[in-house]
Write an enzyme that holds these catalytic residues in place. Structure first.
Site, PDB file in Angstrom:
ATOM      1  N   ARG A  62       8.972   4.307 -76.310  1.00 54.69           N
ATOM      2  CA  ARG A  62       9.273   4.524 -77.720  1.00 54.69           C
ATOM      3  C   ARG A  62       8.104   4.168 -78.648  1.00 54.69           C
ATOM      4  O   ARG A  62       7.987   4.706 -79.728  1.00 54.69           O
ATOM      5  CB  ARG A  62      10.461   3.629 -78.066  1.00 54.69           C
ATOM      6  N   LYS A 169      16.124  -1.176 -58.829  1.00 52.43           N
ATOM      7  CA  LYS A 169      17.436  -1.783 -58.840  1.00 52.43           C
ATOM      8  C   LYS A 169      17.748  -2.325 -60.243  1.00 52.43           C
ATOM      9  O   LYS A 169      16.813  -2.506 -61.019  1.00 52.43           O
ATOM     10  CB  LYS A 169      17.509  -2.892 -57.807  1.00 52.43           C
ATOM     11  N   HIS A 199      12.002  -4.165 -53.400  1.00 52.18           N
ATOM     12  CA  HIS A 199      10.594  -4.571 -53.205  1.00 52.18           C
ATOM     13  C   HIS A 199      10.432  -5.533 -52.029  1.00 52.18           C
ATOM     14  O   HIS A 199       9.331  -5.688 -51.518  1.00 52.18           O
ATOM     15  CB  HIS A 199       9.986  -5.116 -54.499  1.00 52.18           C
ATOM     16  N   LYS A 203       7.215  -6.118 -48.660  1.00 50.41           N
ATOM     17  CA  LYS A 203       6.482  -7.349 -48.336  1.00 50.41           C
ATOM     18  C   LYS A 203       6.017  -7.297 -46.886  1.00 50.41           C
ATOM     19  O   LYS A 203       6.774  -6.928 -45.991  1.00 50.41           O
ATOM     20  CB  LYS A 203       7.369  -8.586 -48.556  1.00 50.41           C
ATOM     21  N   GLU A 237      14.735 -19.807 -55.351  1.00 56.11           N
ATOM     22  CA  GLU A 237      13.736 -19.713 -56.423  1.00 56.11           C
ATOM     23  C   GLU A 237      13.775 -21.001 -57.230  1.00 56.11           C
ATOM     24  O   GLU A 237      14.843 -21.596 -57.402  1.00 56.11           O
ATOM     25  CB  GLU A 237      14.053 -18.538 -57.337  1.00 56.11           C
ATOM     26  N   ASP A 256      22.321  -9.501 -57.918  1.00 53.37           N
ATOM     27  CA  ASP A 256      20.882  -9.386 -58.195  1.00 53.37           C
ATOM     28  C   ASP A 256      20.075  -9.330 -56.900  1.00 53.37           C
ATOM     29  O   ASP A 256      19.162  -8.517 -56.776  1.00 53.37           O
ATOM     30  CB  ASP A 256      20.434 -10.576 -59.057  1.00 53.37           C
ATOM     31  N   HIS A 261      18.140  -7.364 -51.438  1.00 52.60           N
ATOM     32  CA  HIS A 261      17.118  -8.027 -50.625  1.00 52.60           C
ATOM     33  C   HIS A 261      17.704  -8.734 -49.397  1.00 52.60           C
ATOM     34  O   HIS A 261      17.224  -8.558 -48.276  1.00 52.60           O
ATOM     35  CB  HIS A 261      16.341  -9.062 -51.444  1.00 52.60           C
ATOM     36  N   LYS A 359      18.813 -19.695 -58.181  1.00 52.22           N
ATOM     37  CA  LYS A 359      17.738 -19.983 -59.135  1.00 52.22           C
ATOM     38  C   LYS A 359      17.754 -21.490 -59.394  1.00 52.22           C
ATOM     39  O   LYS A 359      18.779 -22.146 -59.246  1.00 52.22           O
ATOM     40  CB  LYS A 359      17.990 -19.237 -60.444  1.00 52.22           C
TER      41      LYS A 359
HETATM   42  C1  BG6 Z   1      14.155  -9.504 -58.179  1.00 56.91           C
HETATM   43  C2  BG6 Z   1      15.273 -10.216 -58.891  1.00 56.91           C
HETATM   44  O1  BG6 Z   1      14.656  -8.412 -57.464  1.00 56.91           O
HETATM   45  O2  BG6 Z   1      13.521 -10.397 -57.274  1.00 56.91           O
HETATM   46  C3  BG6 Z   1      14.774 -11.466 -59.586  1.00 56.91           C
HETATM   47  O3  BG6 Z   1      15.865  -9.348 -59.842  1.00 56.91           O
HETATM   48  C4  BG6 Z   1      13.989 -12.328 -58.628  1.00 56.91           C
HETATM   49  O4  BG6 Z   1      15.855 -12.190 -60.150  1.00 56.91           O
HETATM   50  C5  BG6 Z   1      12.927 -11.503 -57.907  1.00 56.91           C
HETATM   51  O5  BG6 Z   1      13.388 -13.378 -59.364  1.00 56.91           O
HETATM   52  C6  BG6 Z   1      12.201 -12.322 -56.871  1.00 56.91           C
HETATM   53  O6  BG6 Z   1      11.168 -11.571 -56.301  1.00 56.91           O
HETATM   54  P1  BG6 Z   1      10.009 -12.267 -55.476  1.00 56.91           P
HETATM   55  O7  BG6 Z   1       9.226 -11.141 -54.927  1.00 56.91           O
HETATM   56  O8  BG6 Z   1       9.258 -13.117 -56.441  1.00 56.91           O
HETATM   57  O9  BG6 Z   1      10.686 -13.100 -54.429  1.00 56.91           O
END
Ligand code: BG6
Length: 507
Positions: A62, A169, A199, A203, A237, A256, A261, A359
């Site tokens: 935008r 996602k 993602h 890795k 995390e 999430d 994952h 988290k």
């Molecule tokens: C994301 C989540 O898919 O992965 C986040 O939405 C999370 O909440 C993140 O922090 C963590 O990714 P990585 O690669 O740092 O482990």
């Protein structure tokens, strides 16, 4: 013997994979993901010589930006977040193909301008009409962007060039919304044009799960219910939700990261050997194992959700989730989730898979621990093995990438005492090259049309099928348990494993 040069064998997987003429259009280009991951990944690929000389990057958003403003934003993002060193000559080449299209997602004129921009790049940069559209946008915007791509002929491959959609996602909120989304996407794009990003699959350590299991002889014979006691998959995390309240509240930890994952990590750990390393064969095995997952009957005793309360993290005071900016003080969103699953097949029947994520936990670590049964008999007597734990193979996904094998060893001395020791493989010590970022790998794969590392519709839907009953149960029963920031989650999660005579690893 063949006289052909083996270095030219197209099946040789060691050869560098370089993308052909192409470009990438990013929707949501002003977002965090784009600046921290996507733009740097494009630069890193260019820097490694894996992009074609005329590669083009188009931003769509935008903001009232000119091409130069966009290039400046990319420049700053690359300087701040790229993995590889900044090289002016690489940057100067990349900038030739950078364009910005200003508009909103419902703006037909903007999509027309996007079409013209692509046509212009085909001529100026030789992109050959091959473009991937990266939807780094909130899920509510997926349908309109997809429809606009269709309406303006941008998904059309009839001229022989390719068009691909890359979808970030969260892919849905539950099974129903995921099915609707899949239907919307597949109305416009054929399945082989759609790349759903998880993602974690990009890795290096995650790809190594398959190498460890299927390129070696010594692990696979014991990788089953006859030897394995249980499997623990942890994604911890230390960060809170940061500035992501709008995205996170109402979604929570399980949606999430477990839905995608962690279930993908579980599928790779538990699946059968695929007939080949092709995308179809891999997807078939992952789908089978996800389809065989069984939820325990009593979800109250085999799942736990938590929410971080205030506490201490890295020597600093951390606020609780309910006190974070933008969070409803009554929110029931989980920031921690632990679930127990079983896989109903011959290899795994009766072996629990414990998945947990959270988290603001003790530290950032992702690992898969395959924990073995105790030896059926000990000739050493009870006292000698009092301090011996269970053997384990731990795949350290991050941050200290590698693999640990834990086993018992005699303590030096004249008496017989056996204690746990470990044997480590660390990427940093065994290889001189550093691992590419997940997004580098995944963007390159999209440009090459290689879909091995992208979950398919069935996998996404099966994962929601696993999670939906848990979310429904949580919705109806109480609130998440509180845990102080900087700890390892709610005591209820410890109790869940204690009931099974087990305990969580403290990585
Ligand atoms: C994301 C989540 O898919 O992965 C986040 O939405 C999370 O909440 C993140 O922090 C963590 O990714 P990585 O690669 O740092 O482990």
């Amino acid at each position: 013997m063949s006289s052909s040069n083996p270095l030219r064998d197209p099946a040789d997987r060691r050869l560098p994979r370089i993308a052909g003429p192409s470009g990438l259009v990013i929707f949501g280009v002003t977002g965090d993901l784009s600046r921290k991951k996507l733009m740097p990944a494009v630069y890193d690929l260019a820097n490694r010589g894996l992009l074609p000389p005329g590669f083009s990057l188009v931003g769509f958003a935008r903001r009232e930006w000119a091409n130069e403003d966009f290039a400046e934003v990319v420049h700053d993002a690359v300087k701040a977040h790229a993995r590889t060193p900044f090289r002016e000559e690489v940057w100067q080449q990349l900038i030739q193909g950078m364009r910005f299209v200003q508009g909103t997602f419902d703006d037909d004129d903007a999509f027309e301008r996007l079409r013209e921009t692509i046509g212009e790049l085909d001529k100026a940069q030789g992109t050959g009409g091959n473009f991937a559209f990266y939807l780094s946008v909130p899920p509510s915007a997926f349908p309109v962007v997809i429809q606009q791509l269709k309406k303006h002929g941008l998904a059309d491959q009839s001229s022989g060039s390719w068009r691909r959609a890359v979808i970030e996602k969260p892919f849905g909120h539950d099974l129903k919304s995921a099915e609707e989304l899949n239907a919307t996407v597949e109305e416009v794009f054929a399945p082989d044009q759609v790349f759903r990003i998880d993602h974690y699959l990009g890795k290096e350590t995650v790809q190594n799960i398959l190498a460890l299991r299927f390129a070696n002889q010594m692990f696979e014979p014991i990788w089953n219910r006859s030897f394995v006691d249980h499997v623990q998959i942890t994604m911890a995390e230390d960060i809170g939700i940061g500035g992501r309240a709008g995205y996170y509240d109402g979604i929570g930890a399980a949606r999430d990261v477990i839905q995608n994952h962690l279930l993908q990590l579980m599928a790779l750990t538990a699946m059968e050997e695929p007939a080949s390393f092709d995308a179809d064969a891999l997807a078939a095995e992952k789908t089978k194992v996800l389809g065989a997952v069984k939820l325990p009957k009593d979800l109250g005793r085999s799942t736990v959700r938590g929410q971080y309360a205030e506490g201490w993290q890295g020597g600093e005071k951390a606020v609780g989730y309910l006190q974070e900016d933008g969070i409803d003080p009554q929110s029931k969103t989980d920031t921690y989730a632990a679930i127990k699953l079983e896989i109903d097949n011959r290899r795994w029947a009766g072996v629990p898979f414990y998945l947990r994520t959270g988290k603001r936990l003790g530290r950032r670590v992702t690992e898969i621990a395959v924990v073995f049964q105790r030896a059926p008999h000990s000739p050493f007597g009870h006292t000698a093995t009092e301090e011996l734990g269970q053997n384990a193979i731990v795949i350290r996904v991050q941050p200290d990438e590698g693999i640990t094998v834990r086993f018992g060893s005699k303590v030096p001395g004249t008496s017989m005492e056996i204690r746990d020791v470990s044997m480590d493989f660390a990427y940093g010590e065994s290889f001189t090259e550093s691992s590419p970022e997940a997004y580098e790998r995944l963007i390159l794969d999209v440009l090459l049309g290689d879909s091995n590392l992208f979950p398919r519709t069935e996998e996404v839907e099966l994962s929601w099928e696993i999670l939906d009953p848990i979310e429904e149960y949580w919705d109806k029963h109480g609130r998440p348990a509180q845990y102080p920031s900087g700890t390892w989650g709610p005591v209820e999660a410890d109790e869940m494993l204690e009931r099974d005579g087990r305990s969580w690893r403290r990585p």
